[in-house]
Structures are given as structure tokens and as C-alpha cells.
Enzyme design. Structure first.
Site, PDB file in Angstrom:
ATOM      1  N   GLY A  12     -31.901  21.292   1.600  1.00 13.51           N
ATOM      2  CA  GLY A  12     -31.214  20.201   2.257  1.00 13.51           C
ATOM      3  C   GLY A  12     -30.528  20.567   3.557  1.00 13.51           C
ATOM      4  N   ASN A  14     -31.497  19.812   6.544  1.00 14.03           N
ATOM      5  CA  ASN A  14     -31.486  18.601   7.386  1.00 14.03           C
ATOM      6  C   ASN A  14     -30.474  17.600   6.855  1.00 14.03           C
ATOM      7  OD1 ASN A  14     -33.524  18.414   9.673  1.00 14.03           O
ATOM      8  ND2 ASN A  14     -34.715  19.408   8.077  1.00 14.03           N
ATOM      9  N   ARG A  90     -41.941  14.710  -2.615  1.00 10.48           N
ATOM     10  CA  ARG A  90     -42.809  13.864  -3.431  1.00 10.48           C
ATOM     11  C   ARG A  90     -43.511  12.864  -2.535  1.00 10.48           C
ATOM     12  NH1 ARG A  90     -44.234  16.075  -7.622  1.00 10.48           N
ATOM     13  NH2 ARG A  90     -44.734  14.141  -8.644  1.00 10.48           N
ATOM     14  N   LEU A  92     -44.811   9.360  -1.801  1.00  8.84           N
ATOM     15  CA  LEU A  92     -44.375   8.051  -2.299  1.00  8.84           C
ATOM     16  C   LEU A  92     -45.555   7.076  -2.255  1.00  8.84           C
ATOM     17  CD1 LEU A  92     -41.019   8.113  -0.338  1.00  8.84           C
ATOM     18  CD2 LEU A  92     -41.253   8.247  -2.847  1.00  8.84           C
ATOM     19  N   HIS A 108     -40.655  15.769  10.110  1.00  5.85           N
ATOM     20  CA  HIS A 108     -41.831  16.579   9.811  1.00  5.85           C
ATOM     21  C   HIS A 108     -41.874  17.747  10.791  1.00  5.85           C
ATOM     22  CE1 HIS A 108     -45.913  17.379   8.409  1.00  5.85           C
ATOM     23  NE2 HIS A 108     -46.256  17.546   9.661  1.00  5.85           N
ATOM     24  N   THR A 140     -44.634   5.275   6.651  1.00 10.35           N
ATOM     25  CA  THR A 140     -45.582   4.211   6.296  1.00 10.35           C
ATOM     26  C   THR A 140     -46.472   4.750   5.172  1.00 10.35           C
ATOM     27  OG1 THR A 140     -47.189   5.061   7.891  1.00 10.35           O
ATOM     28  CG2 THR A 140     -45.651   3.349   8.674  1.00 10.35           C
ATOM     29  N   LEU A 143     -49.543   9.102   5.041  1.00 10.53           N
ATOM     30  CA  LEU A 143     -48.669  10.278   5.059  1.00 10.53           C
ATOM     31  C   LEU A 143     -48.505  10.835   6.478  1.00 10.53           C
ATOM     32  CD1 LEU A 143     -47.176  12.222   3.070  1.00 10.53           C
ATOM     33  CD2 LEU A 143     -49.164  13.734   3.288  1.00 10.53           C
ATOM     34  N   GLU A 173     -34.825  20.691  14.386  1.00  7.68           N
ATOM     35  CA  GLU A 173     -34.752  19.564  13.439  1.00  7.68           C
ATOM     36  C   GLU A 173     -33.305  19.131  13.237  1.00  7.68           C
ATOM     37  OE1 GLU A 173     -36.852  20.211   9.725  1.00  7.68           O
ATOM     38  OE2 GLU A 173     -38.257  21.542  10.728  1.00  7.68           O
TER      39      GLU A 173
HETATM   40  C1  GRF Z   1     -38.283  21.403   6.816  1.00  3.50           C
HETATM   41  O1  GRF Z   1     -39.345  22.128   7.428  1.00  3.50           O
HETATM   42  C2  GRF Z   1     -38.466  19.948   7.126  1.00  3.50           C
HETATM   43  O2  GRF Z   1     -39.103  19.720   8.359  1.00  3.50           O
HETATM   44  C3  GRF Z   1     -39.348  19.469   6.015  1.00  3.50           C
HETATM   45  O3  GRF Z   1     -38.885  20.182   4.873  1.00  3.50           O
HETATM   46  C4  GRF Z   1     -38.419  21.488   5.299  1.00  3.50           C
HETATM   47  C5  GRF Z   1     -37.126  21.826   4.611  1.00  3.50           C
HETATM   48  O4  GRF Z   1     -36.161  20.931   5.070  1.00  3.50           O
HETATM   49  N1  GRF Z   1     -39.229  18.048   5.845  1.00  3.50           N
HETATM   50  P1  GRF Z   1     -34.634  21.040   4.506  1.00  3.50           P
HETATM   51  O5  GRF Z   1     -34.114  22.399   4.912  1.00  3.50           O
HETATM   52  O6  GRF Z   1     -34.706  20.927   2.981  1.00  3.50           O
HETATM   53  O7  GRF Z   1     -33.903  19.911   5.156  1.00  3.50           O
END
Ligand code: GRF
Length: 191
Positions: A12, A14, A90, A92, A108, A140, A143, A173
Site C-alpha cells: 500500500g 500508493n 484482483r 474485477l 499502473h 474500464t 484491463l 507513482e
Molecule cells: C505498484 O507497482 C503499482 O504501480 C501497482 O502495484 C504496485 C505496488 O503498489 N499498482 P503499492 O506499493 O502496493 O501501492
């Protein structure tokens, strides 16, 4: 003030960057961090930040629709305006996505439309790319193919490994996602 639910599966980082940004005059606040993984490291970070958390363990459901029905019920209880996928692993179903279409964002780790799917850094290095980066897009049914809301670029160096490139992209990110969400929460499209 927009209400944001964040879906995670792992550390987590991000989610943490988003939560740390949502204060003061920021036009959104986190109302729930929800994980499909009961031991996701991000859950402790959210609790430490005082954000309510929930777990919907996909292994406890007979199929994807049953899992998503519980996900939906838990999310709707918090009346979200915006859903942020942040390391949520996951896939969706189109039905679930359609319900939130136009209000669900994802980050992404590639410059979409290049490298949808997994192992983006390894693919960029293998292709000899000199630039990579990350993308925030609307989710959307296809994927990693929704309308792009923002991108950030980083150089790829000849001696890069998957780990060194991932680290460089992840730092971007953590800047891009809060910035795009701020725009999106302000004027509704972030375009
Ligand atoms: C990151 O590379 C992000 O771009 C992708 O999942 C990876 C881990 O993200 N969606 P986080 O550290 O769990 O936010």
C-alpha cells in the site's frame, strides 16, 4: 469534499501517498481502506493514519461475483464518491467495473498503452526502452485500457534491473496519483 475508498492487496505505498496527501485544502478524504488480503501491510499503515479498514478475503467466497458482492456491500456502506485501486491485484468483472465506471481510478507501472498487465519493468528493460513510467487511468472492463488521466516518465538506464526501475517508477507513482486525484476530485475528470 469527495469521499475516497482505496482498494489494496499489499504494502500500500500508493495508498499511503494518497492518504498523506488528503488533508488541508485537498478536495478529498479517505473514508475506507479495503484489502482482499487479510495480512496486507497497507492495512496497518491505514490504521496508523486513523483510516477505517476492512478485509474481504477473496479465498472465502465460492466465486468472483460472490466476492464482489461483499466488496460492494462493504464499500457502499462508506458512500464513496471515488474508488482508487492502489496495488489491488484482483481482476474485477465488467459488472463490478460498470457500477463504478467514471469514478474508479487505477495506477499502473508503465506508460500505457505500452505494457498492460504484469511484469512491466522486466518487459521495458527487455525491449531496450530508454524511457518508462506510470499511468493513472479510469478503470474500464478492458484491463489497463481505460481513459488516461495522467502519466509520469522516468529514464531507463542500461544497467537497470527490474528492482531499480521499479523503485524509480514507484517514486513517481507516489507523486502522480495524489496529483491526478486532486484534479479528478476537483473537476470530475482529471483530464
Ligand atoms: C505498484 O507497482 C503499482 O504501480 C501497482 O502495484 C504496485 C505496488 O503498489 N499498482 P503499492 O506499493 O502496493 O501501492
Amino acid at each position: 469534499m469527495k469521499r475516497v475508498v482505496i482498494l489494496i492487496s499489499g504494502g500500500g505505498s500508493n495508498m499511503e501517498a494518497l492518504i498523506q496527501s488528503m488533508n488541508g485544502d485537498y478536495p478529498a478524504r479517505p473514508v475506507l481502506v479495503l484489502s482482499n488480503e487479510p495480512h496486507a501491510g497497507g492495512l496497518k499503515k491505514a490504521e496508523a493514519a486513523g483510516v477505517p479498514t476492512a478485509v474481504v478475503n477473496h479465498r472465502e467466497y465460492p466465486d468472483r461475483p460472490a466476492f464482489e458482492a461483499e466488496l460492494l456491500s462493504q464499500m457502499e456502506a462508506f458512500r464513496p464518491d471515488i474508488i482508487c485501486l492502489a496495488g489491488f491485484m484482483r481482476v474485477l468483472t465488467p459488472d463490478f467495473v460498470r457500477r463504478w465506471e467514471g469514478r474508479m481510478l487505477n495506477i499502473h507501472p508503465s506508460l500505457l498503452p505500452k505494457y498492460p498487465g504484469l511484469r512491466t519493468h522486466a518487459r521495458a528493460i527487455a525491449a531496450g526502452d530508454t524511457m518508462s513510467g506510470c499511468t493513472v487511468h479510469l478503470v474500464t472492463a478492458d484491463l489497463d485500457a481505460g481513459p488516461i488521466l495522467g502519466q509520469a516518465k522516468v529514464p531507463v538506464f542500461p544497467n537497470d534491473t527490474e528492482a531499480s526501475l521499479a523503485q524509480r517508477v514507484l517514486a513517481e507513482e507516489h507523486r502522480l496519483y495524489p496529483s491526478v486525484l486532486r484534479r479528478f476530485a476537483t473537476d470530475g475528470n482529471g483530464l
